[in-house]
Design an enzyme around this catalytic site. Structure first.
Site, PDB file in Angstrom:
ATOM      1  N   VAL A  11       2.821  -4.978  -4.904  1.00 19.92           N
ATOM      2  CA  VAL A  11       3.869  -3.959  -4.820  1.00 19.92           C
ATOM      3  C   VAL A  11       5.241  -4.566  -5.089  1.00 19.92           C
ATOM      4  O   VAL A  11       6.053  -4.003  -5.827  1.00 19.92           O
ATOM      5  CB  VAL A  11       3.824  -3.280  -3.428  1.00 19.92           C
ATOM      6  N   GLU A 154      -3.255  -0.253  -7.978  1.00 14.23           N
ATOM      7  CA  GLU A 154      -3.430  -1.469  -8.766  1.00 14.23           C
ATOM      8  C   GLU A 154      -4.219  -1.114 -10.022  1.00 14.23           C
ATOM      9  O   GLU A 154      -5.064  -0.229 -10.012  1.00 14.23           O
ATOM     10  CB  GLU A 154      -4.185  -2.517  -7.951  1.00 14.23           C
ATOM     11  N   GLY A 252     -20.494   6.685  -5.176  1.00  8.29           N
ATOM     12  CA  GLY A 252     -20.833   5.276  -5.405  1.00  8.29           C
ATOM     13  C   GLY A 252     -21.114   4.565  -4.105  1.00  8.29           C
ATOM     14  O   GLY A 252     -21.704   5.139  -3.177  1.00  8.29           O
ATOM     15  N   CYS A 259      -6.120  -1.215   0.272  1.00 13.98           N
ATOM     16  CA  CYS A 259      -5.412  -0.196   1.063  1.00 13.98           C
ATOM     17  C   CYS A 259      -6.303   0.774   1.838  1.00 13.98           C
ATOM     18  O   CYS A 259      -6.117   0.941   3.040  1.00 13.98           O
ATOM     19  CB  CYS A 259      -4.470   0.586   0.150  1.00 13.98           C
ATOM     20  N   LYS A 262      -8.073  -0.481   5.164  1.00 13.05           N
ATOM     21  CA  LYS A 262      -7.164  -0.864   6.268  1.00 13.05           C
ATOM     22  C   LYS A 262      -6.357   0.338   6.757  1.00 13.05           C
ATOM     23  O   LYS A 262      -6.097   0.466   7.948  1.00 13.05           O
ATOM     24  CB  LYS A 262      -6.262  -2.028   5.849  1.00 13.05           C
TER      25      LYS A 262
END
Ligand code: NAD
Length: 431
Positions: A11, A154, A252, A259, A262
């Site tokens: 970030v 990302e 899946g 992210c 958590k």
């Protein structure tokens, strides 16, 4: 504006490069000297499409620099953006030690009137604690605080930060909103003005919702495996409902990455701390944690046991177009297969920097960035991540006649008819 970005991870580097491209003078600050040395040389310490170009361009204009020196970075900064990591503790609570240590380190050097913007994902209440730490270690209390959570993904981080769906600004003073709206104006995005608490909660809410969506479709996929329906067709039909849509359905092995796990854990831990134990959040994480072992057992039955099988694991990072290994499925899958007696070769086009991690943890597997070498002679090819290299690969080229070979497509990306016609046994999810 003079801007300092504290924490030059995914970030932080993207934010620093983008804000400098808007004509601000930006300093990226990190406590990791190796990372800063690389960045000074124009080397991005991780893989993120488009970032290297932007970084080098801004460095050559002289609007972007990097340092490990708090005094140097903070003394002239009008806006200080905190983008340090906020990992999970063992109990699932968010660890705020990096955020708090940034507060302590910046405090002695903060200039009067500066705005500290918390971009890291943090729970409501963090701003107050941060402010108290800065006040304790600073010679003055003339500074402001705001929360501007980050929603980039990302793999598409540069694109996402340049074209956000919204900019959420959490503050309690109009003058702070004005200054931060000016900073974000070149993005041309809708601005949502909120209290800091609502801004922080909106970030957790977004990630928890997306994790819920993944968990929901996984559970529907499980039902489809029992009743002959195909989850791809179900999604197609369901998506025409305007309230639902076709986007963001990924049946899946569950959600991973830096992210979702958590942030769901933190929200669940918070709900427990206020006595709300029996809610969806407290079950999401368990469903997700249990999914990979459950599927590996099931796939093991399909292929007649893992012992002695040569398995190619295709995709090591947590998703395509990144080399981030945080909570990647491969981290759970590879040791499981090794323990069951399989021979494992891992392939990833960009994560070979992460291979030392694997080699150290699991020295009995091999790793390659050559897809054909990975799948050669494999009994089972297991697609974990939908890198274009993998899903566009012509698997018929490596089909061995008269040998039983399976392709396990945990991302439902291949055309199963083509794979079956090539002579493989195809296994998808919810199909
Ligand atoms: P990261 O782990 O990649 O980077 C964090 C950086 O902070 C590291 O380089 C570390 O050395 C540095 N750091 C730690 N303590 C420091 C200190 N006291 N002073 C200076 N530097 C320090 O983290 P990230 O993935 O960039 O995430 C940062 C924050 O943004 C997290 O809260 C995360 O939840 C949030 N976020 C991440 C993403 C993502 O896709 N990675 C997306 C949105 C939001």
């Amino acid at each position: 504006m003079n801007v300092c970005v504290i924490g030059t991870g995914f970030v932080g580097v993207v934010s620093a490069a983008v804000f400098s491209s808007f004509g601000n003078s930006v300093t990226g600050l990190d406590i990791d000297p190796a990372k800063i040395e690389k960045l000074k040389e124009g080397i991005v310490p991780f893989y993120e499409p488009g970032l290297k170009h932007l970084l080098i361009e801004q460095q050559s204009h002289g609007t972007l620099r990097f340092t490990t020196d708090y005094k140097d970075a903070i003394s002239n900064a009008e806006v200080i953006i905190v983008a340090v990591g906020t990992p999970s503790s063992k109990e699932g609570k968010v660890e705020l030690k990096y955020v708090h240590s940034a507060a302590q380190s910046l405090a002695p050097f903060i200039q009067k009137g500066a705005i500290i913007v918390i971009k890291s994902t943090v729970p409501p209440g963090t701003l107050d604690t941060f402010q108290k730490i800065v006040e304790q270690y600073s010679s003055h209390i003339d500074f402001h605080m705001a929360s501007v959570p980050e929603f980039l993904r990302e793999g598409t981080a540069v694109e996402d930060i340049l074209h956000p769906d919204r900019v959420v600004i959490g503050a309690s003073e109009e003058i702070i909103f004005d200054k931060l709206i000016t900073l974000h104006a070149p993005l041309n995005a809708p601005v949502v003005k909120l209290s800091p608490e609502s801004a922080q909660m909106s970030k957790y809410a977004a990630n928890a919702y997306l994790a819920t969506r993944i968990t929901f479709i996984n559970q529907l996929a499980d039902l489809c495996e029992h009743n002959g329906a195909d989850i791809k067709d179900v999604i197609h039909a369901m998506g025409f409902d305007k309230r639902i849509g076709h986007h963001y359905w990924y049946p899946g092995l569950g959600y991973g990455g830096s992210c979702f796990p958590k942030d769901v854990k933190e929200l669940a831990a918070y709900s427990r701390s206020v006595g709300l134990n029996d809610n969806l959040l407290n079950h999401l994480d368990r469903f997700n944690e249990e999914r990979i072992p459950k599927f590996l057992k099931k796939y093991g039955e399909t292929v007649g046991g893992w012992k002695g099988k040569k398995v190619a694991i295709l995709g090591l990072a947590f998703k395509p177009h990144t080399d981030d290994m945080r909570d990647a499925p491969s981290i759970k899958v590879i040791p499981w297969l090794l323990e069951q007696g399989a021979t494992v070769t891992g392939f990833d086009p960009k994560s070979l920097e992460a291979v030392p991690y694997f080699i150290k943890q699991h020295p009995h597997a091999t790793y390659t960035d050559d897809l054909s070498a990975a799948v050669k002679d494999a009994d089972v090819m297991m697609i974990l991540i939908e890198w274009p290299e993998i899903i566009k690969y012509d698997f018929s080229m490596v089909r061995i006649k008269n040998k039983k070979q399976w392709i396990i497509d945990t991302r439902n990306q291949l055309d199963q008819q083509v794979i079956i016609a090539a002579g493989y046994d195809y296994v998808g999810v919810g199909r």
